[in-house]
Design an enzyme around this catalytic site. Sequence first.
Site, short mmCIF file in Angstrom:
data_model
loop_
_atom_site.label_atom_id
_atom_site.label_comp_id
_atom_site.label_asym_id
_atom_site.label_seq_id
_atom_site.Cartn_x
_atom_site.Cartn_y
_atom_site.Cartn_z
N HIS A 64 0.83 -1.19 0.00
CA HIS A 64 0.00 0.00 0.00
C HIS A 64 0.88 1.26 0.00
CE1 HIS A 64 -2.67 -3.11 1.59
NE2 HIS A 64 -3.67 -2.37 1.18
N GLU A 99 9.17 -1.89 2.94
CA GLU A 99 9.85 -0.65 2.56
C GLU A 99 11.30 -0.66 3.03
OE1 GLU A 99 5.64 0.14 2.02
OE2 GLU A 99 6.76 -0.88 3.59
N ASP A 113 26.66 -1.86 -8.23
CA ASP A 113 26.83 -1.25 -9.56
C ASP A 113 28.02 -0.30 -9.58
OD1 ASP A 113 25.81 -0.48 -12.30
OD2 ASP A 113 25.63 1.47 -11.28
#
Length: 302
Positions: A64, A99, A113
């Site tokens: 949500h 989250e 990366d």
Amino acid sequence: MVNITHKVSSLRTAIAVARLTVSKPETITAIRDKKVPKGDVFEFARAAGLLAVKKTSDVIPDCHPLPVEYTAITYAIEEQTVIISVEVHTIYKTGVEVEAMHGAAITALTMYDMLKPIDKGIEITSISLQQKKGGKSDFKDRTGSLRCAVIVCSDSVSAGSKQDFAGKAVVEKLQQHGLATALYEIIPDEFAMIQEKAGQLSNEGYNLVLFTGGTGLSPRDVTPEAITPLLDRTVPGIMEAARSYGQDRTPYAMLSRGVAGFIGSTLVLTLPGSTRGAAETMDALFPYILHIFRVAEGMRHE
């Protein structure tokens, strides 16, 4: 998406940790000295993690959208492992563990990366939830030993011209919280009978008595008037919370006149007579209200 409209907003926190391991000590030195060609690894990765936390519902379908009110991303280095910790806070109806984990994952992936040009042996070895707080599971208190009664106040149900659904909804809600209903009874909207029943159940040692019905504004709605004079100690915040919860769902919740308090050592609650109103009041109050029995016994708040 899962329906969370019945839930109560509360402070919810979560901490997630990701571990990124490099293959040589020189990589750790480059991170510390800010000598990585793509830039400051910690700061770039922190920015990416913050964005990831806020965008979780955009990429995880069943999450949500919620207000993220605090996020902290910190690092620790143990030999050749970078430990990424992401802490997230919200005041909402659902938790923030996904989250926090999403933020940790993207922080680690951003570091991967940035570091891969100088180290081909980097691994993100784990992403895990370390801690979560908030929600109903944190507010569970003593339950099974409470002796409970549900009393339906209704002329029509008592006369047999109408079925009871509100009282049965209350019984079901109690059961969901591990509470058995020792007594379920239907009585008419009679002032004297309501008072007599409340006094009887208190004398019989019931811990929790829930009256449903008679809290509105029709001429026969007398439950609050009957119960209020019997209360030794009122607890106004209980029904204030229930009305506030209900008002978010229907503007008519402000018309409910429910009261709550102790008759001796018996906690008495007066709930609306509509099935929806009774069920929503239970959702607003439970399991949080069970803490009152710890307080009544002289136990300290945690």
